[in-house]
Structures are given as C-alpha cells and as structure tokens.
Design an enzyme around this catalytic site. Structure first.
Site, mmCIF file in Angstrom:
data_model
loop_
_atom_site.group_PDB
_atom_site.id
_atom_site.type_symbol
_atom_site.label_atom_id
_atom_site.label_comp_id
_atom_site.label_asym_id
_atom_site.label_seq_id
_atom_site.Cartn_x
_atom_site.Cartn_y
_atom_site.Cartn_z
ATOM 1 N N ASN A 143 41.105 -33.747 31.123
ATOM 2 C CA ASN A 143 42.524 -33.767 31.482
ATOM 3 C C ASN A 143 43.093 -32.372 31.261
ATOM 4 O OD1 ASN A 143 42.777 -36.445 32.158
ATOM 5 N ND2 ASN A 143 43.643 -37.086 30.204
ATOM 6 N N ARG A 189 38.982 -40.827 33.683
ATOM 7 C CA ARG A 189 37.902 -40.064 33.042
ATOM 8 C C ARG A 189 36.732 -40.962 32.632
ATOM 9 N NH1 ARG A 189 40.459 -36.933 28.255
ATOM 10 N NH2 ARG A 189 41.609 -38.907 28.139
#
Length: 770
Positions: free
Chosen positions: A37, A19
């Site tokens: 997520n 990320r």
C-alpha cells in the site's frame, strides 16, 4: 524465460482485501516479489517469475479481484528480475506516485452474516463482524494508507485467534484484513439510559433492544457513520409520539426491513430496485408503497412512496430478525436542524430528551456518514443524497483540473476537492444554517486536502452573498493563499451534469436548471432557467417568466404567499381574497386574511424580489390544489404535488404559454395557474396536478428544443439539473417535446441533481476560469 513487471493500480484497492488476494494469486502461480500500500491509497506490485505465469497473473488480477475492489487505472512496466525468493506483503509506505480512491463503507457480506447466525462459529451473535470484503472503511479512517493503526480499530488489538486469521494466507477473507475483530477483542455493545446510566442486564443488547422497541420505547442506536433513532413503524401511537418529540411534523421517516421479502410486503419493487437495495452500498431507496402494508400512515404522511433500506451491520440484522413486523423506523439520530450525532456525548445531550435508551458500541466514528438516498425519476435511479457506501469515491472529469476546494451551496450540501482529472465530493454534509454542520464541512474538506496533499489554487463558492460558507471561504483563502471564485448557482448545476456526460472544455450544452432559488448575476432569484452553457460561461435562453415574490424567506415556508404573489399581477385584491376563501387557504397563513392582503399589496406595488423559480411556482400550484399548506421540510410542497399527481390516471389538458421578449422565451405561469383555477370545479385535483407538471415540462422542453434546432456545435441532447429535476412528471414533459426531434434528455445519475452535487460543477467552472 523469467520476466518482471511493476504494476501500479489506482482505484478502490485499499481496505478491500486486495493485497491478500494478490499474495495468494502470486504464490499459487509460483511468483516472487511484493505488494505494498502506498500513501496515496494506491497499490504497487512487483512480480517476477516464469513469463507464462506472470502473464497469467496480470490476466487474473482484474478478473478475480475481491468483490468491493474497483480499478480506475492500471499501469504495467517491464522491469529486470531482482532475484526475489518469496512473495511478501510489505509494510505500507507513505509516499505516493498516484492518488487513489478512499474505500467507502460497505454493508456486511453474506459470509460474515452466516457466521453470526451459526452457533458453531466463534463469531456467533457478534454484532460487529466484518472481513476484507465488508464493513466500515471511510467512517473509521484517520489517515491513509488503510492500515489498522490509521483507523479507530487501533483501539482493539487483535486477540490470539484473530491474529492467527490475520496471518493465515489460506484464510480468504481475514488474511491481512485490517478491520477484523471478534467477541473477545472487538468493540462491545453497551446499553445506556437516556440519563447516562449504564444498564446492567443479562440480556444480549439485541434482545434488550427488541424487547424495548416492542414495548413502544424509542432507542438511539449507534451504527457505522452515526446514530439512528429507532422505533416500531406499525403503531400510530408510537410514530405520533416520535414525530412530536423529534419536532418533525410530516417529513417521512426511513424504514429498515429485515430482508427483500419483507420489502416486497410494504412496497412495490422491480428488478432494478431490487439490485440497488441489495447492493453492498445499502442505500435508502424511495419506492411506491403498498396500501396493504402494516406500515403506519404517519411514517410518510401524504406521500405515495416510502423510503426503505436493508440492514448493513450484524447488529441491525440480528435486531430486525426479532421484530415480528420485520421492519422498524430507522431515522437519522439528530435533533431538528442539527447534524446526526456520532458520539455518546452528543447522543446524551441532544437525543436524551427524545429516546429512552442509547445502544452504544465502543468503536469511534471518525467521519459522520449519513445514509445515502436514491429515488426513481421516470424509471431512472437518481441520488437525493450521496453518502454512506458511495462517498468518497471520486468523479472523473473529461479534462484536467486545477487543485480546487469547492464549498457547495447552503442547503443539503456537500463540498469537494479536485486534482488531475478527479473530483472528490465529500459525503452529504447538510444545511449550513447550523454552525455544527458548517464545522463539519470545514473538518471534512481539511481532511481531504491533507489526505490528497492538495495545494488549492482557488476556493469555489456560490455567488449568493449571504451564504454561510463565505466566511469559511475567506479562512481557506488566507491559509492556502488561494483566490476565491464565485460560480452562479444554476451554472454549477449544469456544469455538474456536463462533467458526468463527458463534455470537453470547449463544448457547449443546452441545459435546463430547475430548483427552488439561486442568486442570479443581476440579483434576481432564479430557479427555472433554460441556458446554453460551457464551463467558462453561459447565456440565458429563457425560462419561467419573472414574477414579484413578496414575503422574503417566509414565502418558501408558506406556499400560499407564492400563489398570492403570482396572481397579484392579474387579479384585484378582492378577486384574489375570494379565490383564497373559496379554496379555504386563508387559514394557511399565521395571520390569516390580514397577512394575505399585506402580501398582495407588497407584490402589487413591486416591494418584492423578482423571481423565476419553478420551486415557488410548484409551491403555488401545490397549495392551490390543497396538496400542501406548509413547507416543514425541504421540497415538501413539490413532493406532495408529485404524490397527488401519482393518483391520476390521466393529466388534465393544461397549457403553460410561451411568450417572446428581448430574444428570450418565457413561460407564463400566471396563465397556467389561472387555467387551473378555471378547472377546479370540474376536474379532479390529481389530474390537475399531473397536467400542470407535464405542461411546465413541455414548455421547458420546447424552449430547449428550439435552441438546438439548426445549431451544429451542440450535442443533440438536453441536460436537466437542479433539485426539481427529480420530478418524474417535469422530466416526462420535457421528454415529450424532445422526442419529437429525436433529442435525448439527460439527468444527473452519479451525483444528486440538487445542491448535494453542486460542488462538482463549481470545481469544473472555477478550473476553467483559472
């Protein structure tokens, strides 16, 4: 022109700095949206902006991803721009569209290692340094998604400096890295005496540990997935002491070496081996040992190989650098037959009588994860144990599966679960004859069922009626309302390799399943079978000619009982006793000649099990050639026979005759052993060892080749699985026969060919039957 994409990625994309990487890539390209997520361990990206920049983003997404990230699936859909004005990392969600891989534990990276060695770094000498690219993952996860609060790092709130790193978008390795810590906020290392007393010392625990080891002390050291027992590896006296107190008379100990240069001083290492041992997974690699090394002969007695790994935590690196030899014994921290300890209570109760000190750290180990072990079989790397670094990565199936839970076998086992076309084997669990190991299997399978939200349609188990996991199968059946499906042992072995090789649901394979024992459909003990198999079923082509094995379980402990059983059909009692006396083998039985005569009588009179196990045949050859008199650990006679064969420059010309019976072809191993006896006085034992293994391989190869000839619906390849398929010379013999017909020979590469991979085959077979 502005466009937008919704991108969903399945694979190892949580817990690897993915990320933060996406955030930096998007902001560098002046793109807006979010990355998040999701509960299935997958990642969703919404990206919008100028068309050329969005296209550049999708191009660089895989090309420049973090080193540990793995993409299994990427789906990109066109969306209408939503008018985002910034790019954000959103708080993780618990819903999911796709399930994804759970990240395995990763060895410390070079960047973190350089920090703990640098006096100018705030991580200097910090034992548990990690970043987005390395460190514990699966071993410390309570649940998905992979966020700090879902791991045992929740016990260590970030200090001011670490929080600053965590929020700093320009910090490549620590921005939004969930597992980071430092000497101020991270787990502390504690020295504890074996009676539980904390040792108050001014020394760094690394310095204390090194000093104690060099004084000949034995330590338990808590690592990533459990404890190691550590000692000096070059001192016979220390190694002998460790063997005695650990009740491990001859099973080899693993070595941890400080660097690749040290590895090369104690073992022979080629380019393939170097790549494996240096990989982030940091497995134990079985390598040919150098006679000139300082490693004590007692580390791997009677073997031509040694198991070596490199350090994978900061503590291990710092410790090894203070050991003049550059290597230590680092063996599993358990007592004989028990699972490896993962908490201090276990270490004190079970290891306190073995070690002098316990080197403890404060991070909880959620999942016990043993070291992975890889060896070479005829030049190809093969798993003996698939665990830390590799588990719980999934195996893709060539066909859609039902949601199934598989319980594996009895020894050296692992379980597995399935959904869609994915099979997730657990980490190595161990031998289920210990209640603690069986409880581990249940706990890990329940975790995977919960994590992947599986609704089991079936519980797949081995056909053997006495396996300890049957009680667990019925418990799971009652909880989930699932049916129990029995799968024959050797069918499972071959099915695991069929999955690896991409066999479709309607394809058949010619396979050779070779191992110690497996329960057959007619109640016999199999272990050397040539089969034609699909996922739905199989039929037998032939294999080892069944013989009468007497002695029950003790026949697998005392190899001479296998020798007596095989020869009882062709020698009278006095002839057999004379062979044993001449080879000085009577003393290898607890009750000597009397026990030998009883074993002979039972076999001769048919009071025994019908057996076709290549494992027991190899046991017989091993004891006859004085390679091994006792099985003190799994596969010892076979391992030592292979080590004896390693010493031969050429193999003796031996024959394992094949006879036809009821349309099947059987290998007459009795004649092979008589052939060996005829050459005992004239041919070196190493040449007989090599020749016998090659002969057995050729015989199996011949049966399989004959099965393929003229059949159009079979691939031109032979699949070989089962624990004995790791033997280089058996495989080499099979290949010699196959090569004549330009037929390939395949062995397991993604899974252990032994019982550690059997659950994958159980799932494939069970799914095909529902």
């Amino acid at each position: 022109m502005k466009i937008a994409h919704r991108i969903k990625i399945v694979g190892v994309v949580q817990g690897v700095g993915f990320r933060p990487f996406v955030y930096r890539l998007a902001t560098n390209l002046n793109l807006f949206g979010y990355v998040v997520n999701k509960g299935g361990a997958e990642v969703e990206i919404f990206i919008e902006g100028e068309k050329r920049n969005v296209e550049k983003f999708t191009e660089l997404l895989e090309k420049e991803k973090p080193p540990p990230a793995i993409f299994e699936e990427i789906s990109i859909s066109n969306e209408e721009p939503k008018g985002f004005t910034e790019f954000k990392i959103l708080k993780s969600k618990h819903d999911f569209d796709k399930r994804s891989m759970i990240p395995p534990d990763i060895g410390i990276c070079d960047n973190c290692l350089s920090e703990i060695r640098s006096p100018s770094s705030r991580f200097y000498k910090y034992h548990w340094n990690s970043c987005a690219w390395c460190g514990p993952r699966f071993s410390m996860m309570y649940s998905v998604p992979y966020d700090r609060e879902n791991t045992s790092m929740e016990d260590f709130p970030l200090c001011k400096d670490c929080e600053c790193d965590y929020k700093d978008v320009s910090n490549l390795r620590r921005f939004h890295a969930q597992g980071i810590s430092c000497p101020v906020c991270g787990p502390k290392t504690i020295v504890i005496k074996n009676d539980g007393t904390i040792v108050k010392t001014e020394e760094d625990p690394v310095d204390f540990s090194a000093r104690m080891l060099l004084e000949g002390k034995i330590l338990a050291i808590k690592g990533v997935g459990g404890y190691h027992i550590a000692s000096i590896a070059s001192d016979d006296k220390v190694v002998r002491k460790l063997r005695k107190i650990k009740n491990r008379p001859s099973q080899p100990f693993a070595i941890m070496a400080k660097d690749i240069e040290t590895v090369k001083t104690i073992a022979y290492l080629d380019e393939i081996g170097e790549k494996i041992i240096l990989s982030p997974q940091r497995p134990i690699l079985i390598l040919p040992k150098r006679d000139s090394s300082k490693v004590s002969e007692l580390v791997a007695p009677g073997l031509s190989t040694i198991g070596i790994m490199l350090p994978y935590t900061g503590f291990q690196h710092l410790l090894l650098e203070k050991i003049p030899d550059g290597f230590l014994i680092m063996t599993s921290g358990n007592i004989h037959g028990r699972p490896m300890c993962k908490d201090l209570e276990c270490a004190l109760n079970e290891l306190g009588s073995i070690v002098d000190f316990i080197i403890e750290h404060e991070r909880k180990i959620v999942h016990r994860v043993d070291d992975s072990v890889i060896r070479f079989t005829d030049g190809e790397p093969v798993f003996l144990r698939r665990s830390r670094g590799y588990a719980p990565l999934w195996i893709s199936s060539p066909f859609e599966l039902k949601e199934i839970v598989a319980l594996g076998a009895e020894l050296q086992t692992a379980g597995a679960v399935s959904f869609e076309n994915k099979i997730i084997p657990t980490q190595f669990i161990g031998d289920l004859d210990d209640i603690g190991t069986l409880e581990d299997l249940e706990r890990e399978l329940e975790w995977f069922i919960k994590t992947y939200e599986i609704k089991p349609k079936a519980i797949a188990i081995d056909m053997h009626p006495l396996y300890k996991n049957r009680k667990l199968a019925h418990k799971l059946k009652s909880i989930y309302g699932a049916e129990i499906i029995e799968v024959q042992h050797h069918h499972s072995h071959l099915a695991s390799l069929m999955v690896e090789q991409g066999y479709k649901i309607d394809e058949k394979a010619v396979g050779i399943a070779i191992d110690g024992i497996g329960y057959s459909p007619n109640g016999e003990i199999w272990g050397g079978e040539a089969l034609i198999a699909s996922y739905e079923g199989f039929y037998k082509l032939g294999g080892i000619m069944p013989f009468c094995l007497s002695g029950g379980d003790s026949a697998s402990v005392y190899p001479v009982k296998s020798l007596i059983s095989i020869l009882s059909s062709v020698l009278d009692e006095e002839e057999l006793i004379e062979v044993l006396r001449r080879r000085e083998l009577l003393a290898s039985l607890p009750y000597g000649e009397e026990e030998a005569r009883i074993t002979y009588t039972l076999s001769r009179n048919g009071k025994c099990f019908k057996c076709s196990s290549i494992g027991r045949v190899i046991d017989a050859i091993s004891v006859l050639l004085k390679a091994s008199y006792l099985r003190s650990y799994e596969g010892e006679p076979a391992i030592k026979l292979e080590a004896l064969a390693d010493k031969a420059k050429k193999g003796a010309e031996l024959n394992a005759p094949i006879v036809s019976n009821d349309g099947m072809f059987f290998i007459n191993t009795t004649e092979l052993i008589l052939n060996i006896i005829d050459h005992l006085d004239s041919v070196d034992s190493s040449e007989l060892a090599l020749g016998s293994l090659i002969a057995l391989g050729r015989a199996f190869g011949h049966i399989a080749v004959e099965a393929i000839k003229g059949k159009r619906n079979l691939r031109g390849e032979i699949l070989v699985s089962g624990g004995a398929s790791v033997n280089t010379y058996l495989i080499r013999g099979i290949k010699e026969e196959a090569r004549v017909r330009n037929i390939d020979v395949k062995i397991n590469r993604k899974l252990p060919p032994g019982d550690g991979g059997i659950a994958v085959g159980q799932i494939a077979v069970a799914s095909s039957k529902i």
